[in-house]
Motif scaffolding. Structure first.
Motif, PDB file in Angstrom:
ATOM      1  N   THR A 149      45.602 -33.246  60.713  1.00  0.00           N
ATOM      2  CA  THR A 149      46.992 -33.542  61.078  1.00  0.00           C
ATOM      3  C   THR A 149      47.029 -34.994  61.570  1.00  0.00           C
ATOM      4  OG1 THR A 149      46.685 -32.906  63.369  1.00  0.00           O
ATOM      5  CG2 THR A 149      47.337 -31.157  61.860  1.00  0.00           C
ATOM      6  N   PRO A 150      48.223 -35.571  61.759  1.00  0.00           N
ATOM      7  CA  PRO A 150      48.287 -36.949  62.274  1.00  0.00           C
ATOM      8  C   PRO A 150      47.592 -37.086  63.630  1.00  0.00           C
ATOM      9  CG  PRO A 150      50.419 -36.259  61.437  1.00  0.00           C
ATOM     10  CD  PRO A 150      49.548 -35.052  61.396  1.00  0.00           C
ATOM     11  N   LEU A 165      42.180 -29.336  59.801  1.00  0.00           N
ATOM     12  CA  LEU A 165      42.759 -28.116  59.210  1.00  0.00           C
ATOM     13  C   LEU A 165      41.794 -27.493  58.209  1.00  0.00           C
ATOM     14  CD1 LEU A 165      46.352 -29.508  58.532  1.00  0.00           C
ATOM     15  CD2 LEU A 165      45.676 -27.925  60.338  1.00  0.00           C
ATOM     16  N   PRO A 220      45.942 -17.613  56.608  1.00  0.00           N
ATOM     17  CA  PRO A 220      46.941 -17.363  57.654  1.00  0.00           C
ATOM     18  C   PRO A 220      47.907 -18.534  57.826  1.00  0.00           C
ATOM     19  CG  PRO A 220      44.737 -17.648  58.593  1.00  0.00           C
ATOM     20  CD  PRO A 220      44.572 -17.683  57.118  1.00  0.00           C
ATOM     21  N   SER A 221      49.049 -18.226  58.413  1.00  0.00           N
ATOM     22  CA  SER A 221      50.059 -19.251  58.660  1.00  0.00           C
ATOM     23  C   SER A 221      49.474 -20.344  59.560  1.00  0.00           C
ATOM     24  CB  SER A 221      51.256 -18.578  59.342  1.00  0.00           C
ATOM     25  OG  SER A 221      52.188 -19.547  59.685  1.00  0.00           O
ATOM     26  N   GLY A 222      49.701 -21.597  59.161  1.00  0.00           N
ATOM     27  CA  GLY A 222      49.229 -22.719  59.980  1.00  0.00           C
ATOM     28  C   GLY A 222      47.809 -23.148  59.665  1.00  0.00           C
ATOM     29  N   SER A 223      47.172 -22.524  58.647  1.00  0.00           N
ATOM     30  CA  SER A 223      45.775 -22.882  58.355  1.00  0.00           C
ATOM     31  C   SER A 223      45.664 -24.182  57.557  1.00  0.00           C
ATOM     32  CB  SER A 223      45.089 -21.736  57.607  1.00  0.00           C
ATOM     33  OG  SER A 223      45.835 -21.382  56.473  1.00  0.00           O
ATOM     34  N   GLY A 224      46.775 -24.653  56.973  1.00  0.00           N
ATOM     35  CA  GLY A 224      46.718 -25.948  56.282  1.00  0.00           C
ATOM     36  C   GLY A 224      46.931 -25.869  54.778  1.00  0.00           C
ATOM     37  N   LYS A 225      47.506 -24.775  54.298  1.00  0.00           N
ATOM     38  CA  LYS A 225      47.699 -24.599  52.841  1.00  0.00           C
ATOM     39  C   LYS A 225      48.696 -25.645  52.300  1.00  0.00           C
ATOM     40  CE  LYS A 225      49.154 -20.374  53.448  1.00  0.00           C
ATOM     41  NZ  LYS A 225      49.104 -20.309  54.930  1.00  0.00           N
ATOM     42  N   THR A 226      49.831 -25.754  52.984  1.00  0.00           N
ATOM     43  CA  THR A 226      50.838 -26.728  52.526  1.00  0.00           C
ATOM     44  C   THR A 226      50.286 -28.142  52.636  1.00  0.00           C
ATOM     45  OG1 THR A 226      52.628 -25.282  53.181  1.00  0.00           O
ATOM     46  CG2 THR A 226      53.174 -27.602  52.966  1.00  0.00           C
ATOM     47  N   SER A 227      49.546 -28.405  53.708  1.00  0.00           N
ATOM     48  CA  SER A 227      48.985 -29.756  53.882  1.00  0.00           C
ATOM     49  C   SER A 227      48.057 -30.093  52.713  1.00  0.00           C
ATOM     50  CB  SER A 227      48.221 -29.851  55.202  1.00  0.00           C
ATOM     51  OG  SER A 227      49.050 -29.432  56.257  1.00  0.00           O
ATOM     52  N   ARG A 257      50.104 -31.019  49.790  1.00  0.00           N
ATOM     53  CA  ARG A 257      50.696 -32.348  50.012  1.00  0.00           C
ATOM     54  C   ARG A 257      49.663 -33.437  49.744  1.00  0.00           C
ATOM     55  NH1 ARG A 257      53.396 -31.217  55.698  1.00  0.00           N
ATOM     56  NH2 ARG A 257      55.222 -30.031  55.087  1.00  0.00           N
ATOM     57  N   TRP A 268      50.341 -36.868  51.704  1.00  0.00           N
ATOM     58  CA  TRP A 268      49.663 -36.682  52.987  1.00  0.00           C
ATOM     59  C   TRP A 268      48.283 -37.301  52.848  1.00  0.00           C
ATOM     60  CZ3 TRP A 268      51.450 -33.498  57.134  1.00  0.00           C
ATOM     61  CH2 TRP A 268      50.496 -33.159  58.111  1.00  0.00           C
ATOM     62  N   GLU A 322      54.868 -21.644  47.870  1.00  0.00           N
ATOM     63  CA  GLU A 322      55.694 -20.452  48.089  1.00  0.00           C
ATOM     64  C   GLU A 322      57.016 -20.574  47.323  1.00  0.00           C
ATOM     65  OE1 GLU A 322      55.636 -18.717  52.012  1.00  0.00           O
ATOM     66  OE2 GLU A 322      54.138 -20.174  52.656  1.00  0.00           O
ATOM     67  N   HIS A 324      51.735 -15.402  49.801  1.00  0.00           N
ATOM     68  CA  HIS A 324      51.173 -14.342  50.655  1.00  0.00           C
ATOM     69  C   HIS A 324      51.167 -12.984  49.949  1.00  0.00           C
ATOM     70  CE1 HIS A 324      50.946 -16.951  54.169  1.00  0.00           C
ATOM     71  NE2 HIS A 324      52.141 -17.411  53.843  1.00  0.00           N
TER      72      HIS A 324
HETATM   73  N1  LIG Z   1      53.911 -33.591  60.050  1.00  0.00           N
HETATM   74  C1  LIG Z   1      53.091 -32.916  60.848  1.00  0.00           C
HETATM   75  N2  LIG Z   1      52.676 -33.440  62.006  1.00  0.00           N
HETATM   76  C2  LIG Z   1      51.823 -32.777  62.815  1.00  0.00           C
HETATM   77  N3  LIG Z   1      51.345 -31.551  62.549  1.00  0.00           N
HETATM   78  C3  LIG Z   1      51.734 -30.976  61.400  1.00  0.00           C
HETATM   79  C4  LIG Z   1      52.631 -31.607  60.498  1.00  0.00           C
HETATM   80  N4  LIG Z   1      52.841 -30.776  59.451  1.00  0.00           N
HETATM   81  C5  LIG Z   1      52.114 -29.682  59.692  1.00  0.00           C
HETATM   82  N5  LIG Z   1      51.458 -29.794  60.866  1.00  0.00           N
HETATM   83  C6  LIG Z   1      50.583 -28.788  61.473  1.00  0.00           C
HETATM   84  O1  LIG Z   1      49.492 -28.579  60.617  1.00  0.00           O
HETATM   85  C7  LIG Z   1      49.139 -27.197  60.599  1.00  0.00           C
HETATM   86  C8  LIG Z   1      49.109 -26.701  59.158  1.00  0.00           C
HETATM   87  O2  LIG Z   1      50.406 -26.740  58.619  1.00  0.00           O
HETATM   88  P1  LIG Z   1      50.699 -26.235  57.151  1.00  0.00           P
HETATM   89  O3  LIG Z   1      52.169 -26.332  56.910  1.00  0.00           O
HETATM   90  O4  LIG Z   1      49.804 -26.942  56.208  1.00  0.00           O
HETATM   91  O5  LIG Z   1      50.250 -24.705  57.270  1.00  0.00           O
HETATM   92  P2  LIG Z   1      50.392 -23.516  56.243  1.00  0.00           P
HETATM   93  O6  LIG Z   1      49.050 -22.870  56.127  1.00  0.00           O
HETATM   94  O7  LIG Z   1      51.040 -23.978  54.974  1.00  0.00           O
HETATM   95  O8  LIG Z   1      51.381 -22.546  57.044  1.00  0.00           O
HETATM   96  P3  LIG Z   1      52.483 -21.506  56.507  1.00  0.00           P
HETATM   97  O9  LIG Z   1      51.752 -20.406  55.780  1.00  0.00           O
HETATM   98  O10 LIG Z   1      53.107 -21.011  57.788  1.00  0.00           O
HETATM   99  O11 LIG Z   1      53.442 -22.280  55.647  1.00  0.00           O
HETATM  100  C9  LIG Z   1      50.152 -26.474  61.455  1.00  0.00           C
HETATM  101  O12 LIG Z   1      49.566 -26.202  62.710  1.00  0.00           O
HETATM  102  C10 LIG Z   1      51.285 -27.450  61.588  1.00  0.00           C
HETATM  103  O13 LIG Z   1      51.919 -27.313  62.835  1.00  0.00           O
END
Ligand SMILES: Nc1ncnc2c1ncn2[C@@H]1O[C@H](COP(=O)(O)OP(=O)(O)OP(=O)(O)O)[C@@H](O)[C@H]1O
Length: 384
Positions: free
Chosen positions: A105-106, A111, A130-137, A140, A146, A313, A342
């Motif tokens: 993350t920044p 992640l 799981p939610s918040g594990s970094g899949k979307t990141s 990106r 990103w 998603e 999911h």
């Molecule tokens: N721009 C940002 N700045 C700081 N932290 C971020 C930013 N974007 C995401 N995060 C953090 O990075 C972590 C991973 O986010 P991400 O969206 O990649 O998770 P995810 O696995 O896709 O979650 P979900 O299944 O809920 O969509 C989260 O804890 C989120 O709060």
């Protein structure tokens, strides 16, 4: 003074006119004082903004070693016949190579740790965790949106037209040669053809239904861009200006018939009667349900036919029947995709699965597993 003959009448007139002129000029400052101070405040803010951009780009240069390296390579094709004229076994086309990627993350929280995998054509990948594990990141990072972390990613894109070639019965093999040409890096990443990122809530452009479908590949703005602008980094990622080495000709703009066909394919044919054809303008994000917007976004994919689609998603608001239909359509169009999702039902449409678990800050161990979808116990459940 005039009556005593010390001054002429004309000089008095000239003095009055000069005085009025000077008064008018000074009054402008008095009357427009508010507007001038507002203008000065705007200039100050723009100046500060410019300073921040400058300092960030300098910092970015210094930190470049720490950033994720993103490279784009042009796939070269050959008909692959051996010198004796025999047909070789068809070779698999590599589309994505992720090497020792750590995503952060920044604020530098890790992640995903030391991720490495390769994706070949039709190796549709499902990313779970799981939610918040970094899949979307992760998606990106692959899309170039990103860059926090380190490691290297290479995306292989093919010239437009080759996708059709690949599925033509005349073409027996498609080969990645060792001389793949690098067409861009993390700084020039916007100037390529071949990767589309579909977020959970698609971006609805202001305009007609036709413009919705043509976005982002055939937007009017990108039609109107000058050649200089097309080659510069200033073009937004999703507008995807073309690199001359990537596509020799601009890809053919779909006709109204193509658009109607795609609308029917994604089960949105009813929109035509509801909104009076392709050329009516509405606030689409308000008048369409999220599921309809997601189907529209798949329509865009089917028209653009990217080499690689990143689906975050993108079918979350759809029922299983519509989801199945859309995945079958993009498979049939020859698009390789990486999806986040999911639902267990998604396993059926993927060949590989990447499971990411929440990173443990006290451990240096990898927090992911990459395998064939058949090896995942959930796959058997998904078939039931
Ligand atoms: N721009 C940002 N700045 C700081 N932290 C971020 C930013 N974007 C995401 N995060 C953090 O990075 C972590 C991973 O986010 P991400 O969206 O990649 O998770 P995810 O696995 O896709 O979650 P979900 O299944 O809920 O969509 C989260 O804890 C989120 O709060």
């Amino acid at each position: 003074m005039y009556f005593s003959g010390k001054i002429e009448f004309g000089v008095i007139n000239q003095s009055v006119s000069a005085f009025n002129h000077i008064l008018g000029d000074f009054s402008l400052i008095v009357y427009q004082f508010q507007a001038l101070s507002a203008f000065s405040a705007v200039i100050d803010r723009l100046g500060e903004f410019d300073d921040v951009l400058d300092s960030n780009s300098k910092k970015g240069d210094q930190d470049s070693k720490e950033k994720i390296q993103l490279n784009f390579c042009l796939i070269s094709s050959s008909n692959g016949l051996h010198s004796n004229g025999s047909m070789p076994l068809s070779k698999r086309v590599k589309l994505l190579h992720v090497e020792h990627l750590t995503v952060q993350t920044p604020s530098e929280a890790t992640l995903i740790k030391d991720l490495s995998f390769e994706i070949f054509e039709k190796d549709h990948l499902l990313v779970t965790g799981p939610s918040g594990s970094g899949k979307t990141s992760l998606l990106r990072v692959i899309a170039g949106l990103w860059s926090f972390g380190n490691g290297a990613i290479t995306v292989y894109v093919r010239p437009r037209g080759d996708l059709e070639m690949l599925h033509s019965p005349d073409v027996v093999s498609y080969q990645v040669t060792s001389t793949n040409e690098t067409i861009g890096d993390s700084t020039g990443r916007r100037n390529f053809e071949g990767v589309i990122f579909l977020p959970q809530k698609p971006y609805m452009v202001l305009g007609t239904l036709r413009q919705q479908l043509l976005y982002p590949t055939w937007t009017e703005d990108s039609d109107n861009l000058s050649d200089d602008a097309k080659q510069s980094d200033s073009v937004p990622f999703l507008m995807r200006a073309r690199d001359a080495r990537c596509v020799n000709e601009r890809s053919k703009k779909p006709t109204s018939e193509d658009l109607l066909q795609v609308l029917n394919d994604v089960s949105l044919g009813h929109l035509l009667s509801r909104f009076d054809g392709l050329d009516s303008t509405h606030e689409w994000s308000s008048v369409l349900s999220l599921g309809e917007q997601q189907r529209l976004a798949f329509g865009r994919l089917l028209l653009s036919k990217p080499t690689l689609a990143l689906l975050d998603e993108s079918t979350s608001a759809l029922d299983e029947a519509n989801e199945a239909r859309l995945y079958q359509l993009i498979q049939a169009a020859g698009i390789t995709y990486i999806s986040i999702g999911h639902r267990r039902t998604l396993y059926k449409y993927h060949k590989k699965v990447l499971h990411v678990s929440t990173a443990d800050s006290t451990s240096t161990q990898q927090n992911w597993s990459f395998k064939d979808v058949e090896e995942d116990p959930i796959y058997d459940f998904s078939k039931q």
